[in-house]
Design a protein around this motif. Structure first.
Motif, PDB file in Angstrom:
ATOM      1  N   UNK A 186       0.811  -1.226   0.000  1.00 46.29           N
ATOM      2  CA  UNK A 186       0.000   0.000   0.000  1.00 46.29           C
ATOM      3  C   UNK A 186       0.839   1.269   0.000  1.00 46.29           C
ATOM      4  N   UNK A 187       2.155   1.175   0.221  1.00 44.12           N
ATOM      5  CA  UNK A 187       3.003   2.355   0.063  1.00 44.12           C
ATOM      6  C   UNK A 187       2.945   2.861  -1.377  1.00 44.12           C
ATOM      7  N   UNK A 188       2.709   1.950  -2.305  1.00 48.72           N
ATOM      8  CA  UNK A 188       2.575   2.337  -3.705  1.00 48.72           C
ATOM      9  C   UNK A 188       1.162   2.780  -4.033  1.00 48.72           C
ATOM     10  N   UNK A 189       0.176   1.979  -3.641  1.00 53.61           N
ATOM     11  CA  UNK A 189      -1.217   2.260  -4.006  1.00 53.61           C
ATOM     12  C   UNK A 189      -1.775   3.493  -3.297  1.00 53.61           C
ATOM     13  N   UNK A 190      -1.256   3.806  -2.118  1.00 50.13           N
ATOM     14  CA  UNK A 190      -1.738   4.974  -1.369  1.00 50.13           C
ATOM     15  C   UNK A 190      -0.712   6.110  -1.334  1.00 50.13           C
ATOM     16  N   UNK A 191       0.183   6.119  -2.319  1.00 48.91           N
ATOM     17  CA  UNK A 191       1.235   7.142  -2.350  1.00 48.91           C
ATOM     18  C   UNK A 191       0.651   8.552  -2.282  1.00 48.91           C
TER      19      UNK A 191
END
Length: 420
Positions: free
Chosen positions: A357-362
């Motif tokens: 989620x570090x990528x999807x919720x950047x």
């Protein structure tokens, strides 16, 4: 033989000299979740690399209590603690007691970090804190339970969350009397300021005090936000949520006793631990929005700062440089799901594999809503305390949202006085 003795003597002398120059630093780091252990790992690695020693001190879990303790120590010009971990809203409150790190850490390293956080930590040209990890509130949910009760995705609005949580709670209580729909930080402290700012901002109700310094909290959308969330206490969230900080909420959630939780990213790695009952049953999404509003996440995060009264400023700055550097931030992201403050790590394959989620919720992390600490300056603590107390009175049913916010507006006006 004389040469051998001389060589041994020289070696011993050099070793003694090295030990004599080594220092022991005292580090007031973290105590929430795995925070203490992760700080210890990083500090031990730096100590091994430099030959120095780091002594970690236990600190209060709640930010308000930490700040009061640190202000007492710094106000007395105490050198007992060399390095402090400080909240994102503290630089303006304690900057006069902190070292300018621009003199110790290369500009090229500073520039690797998110510019907005560096700017937040720069007071009157002094870099008083190096970004350590950033934070933004997120919604955790049980993927297995959503599927079990016929839901395909996380709730997009607070009303959807309430409906889903009530349905799941009713079903799960048939076999688990402890099960609740939603947990968050409802205790009267800085954590409630963060949660409530998210609620109000997501309804389009502003940020308590706007960028120009105007008190904006008493508005219909803010009232609607508090009415909606306070209505969940009892039917959806347990009444005891008004005693919960981050760890109390996480403990209920991680034990498998809640469908949804609002918390910071650190809780992800702990919930994914091999011994966790909910391992691999966790989803993370942006927090819900109010009607016609947008999801909002309060900007959190912590910095490392050097006590201006430290007897070992050079070594203390070296510890800060190591702990906030790329290598250590990557390790902490992978092992403990702490959000890096170095932008390049959000594209790192190892980090994204460990914490998807570090990528999807950047965008959630980079567009988080700031508390009004900058505009209110040294009065921020009073503002936050008045705000969380007003919200707490609504959550505990001691006041209705409208009257609570009208009273708060007057209080904030008095705190502001002739200006911030």
């Amino acid at each position: 033989m004389k040469k051998v003795i001389a060589f041994v003597g020289l070696t011993a002398a050099l070793s003694a000299a090295g030990q004599a120059s080594a220092v022991t630093l005292t580090f007031a780091c973290d105590s929430v979740g795995a925070g203490y252990n992760e700080c210890q790992k990083g500090a031990d690695a730096w100590a091994k690399k430099t030959g120095n020693t780091v002594k970690l001190v236990q600190v209060p879990k709640e930010t308000d209590q930490r700040l009061a303790l640190y202000q007492q120590q710094l106000g007395a010009k105490s050198a007992d603690v060399d390095v402090y971990m400080i909240d994102v809203v503290w630089p303006g409150l304690i900057s006069q007691h902190l070292l300018d790190l621009n003199k110790y850490i290369p500009a090229a390293e500073v520039k690797q970090h998110f510019p907005a956080i560096v700017q937040n930590n720069t007071i009157n040209g002094k870099l008083v804190g190096m970004p350590f990890f950033t934070d933004a509130g997120v919604l955790y949910y049980r993927t297995d339970l959503l599927k079990k009760y016929g839901y395909n995705a996380a709730p997009k609005t607070w009303n959807e969350l309430s409906t889903m949580a009530q349905k799941i709670q009713a079903g799960e209580r048939k076999s688990n009397s402890k099960f609740v729909g939603f947990v968050f930080q409802g205790k009267n402290y800085e954590g409630l300021t963060c949660d409530a700012l998210e609620w109000i901002s997501s309804f389009g109700g502003g940020t308590i005090v706007d960028a120009s310094g105007k008190v904006t909290i008493n508005n219909p959308k803010a009232v609607e936000a508090l009415r909606t969330l306070s209505a969940m206490v009892g039917p959806v969230a347990p009444s005891a949520v008004t005693t919960y900080g981050e760890e109390e909420a996480r403990n209920v959630w991680q034990a498998g006793n809640a469908a949804f939780m609002r918390n910071w990213p650190y809780a992800y790695a702990l919930a994914q631990d091999a011994k966790s009952p909910i391992r691999n049953k966790i989803g993370v999404a942006a927090l819900p929005a109010g009607p016609g509003g947008k999801p909002a996440a309060t900007l959190g995060g912590w910095q490392l700062a050097v006590n201006a009264y430290s007897k070992n400023p050079k070594e203390a700055a070296s510890l800060v440089q190591y702990m906030t550097g790329l290598q250590e931030q990557k390790r902490r992201a992978i092992e403990a799901s702490y959000n890096p403050t170095i932008a390049s790590l959000y594209k790192d394959a190892g980090v994204l594999k460990a914490v998807p989620f570090f990528g999807s919720l950047y965008n959630v992390f980079t567009n988080a809503v700031a508390r009004p600490a900058t505009v209110t300056g040294s009065k921020y603590n009073q503002v936050s305390d008045a705000f969380s107390t007003a919200v707490y009175s609504v959550l505990t049913k001691k006041s209705a949202p409208g009257p609570a916010l009208k009273t708060l507006e007057g209080q904030l006006g008095r705190i502001k006085g002739r200006g911030w």
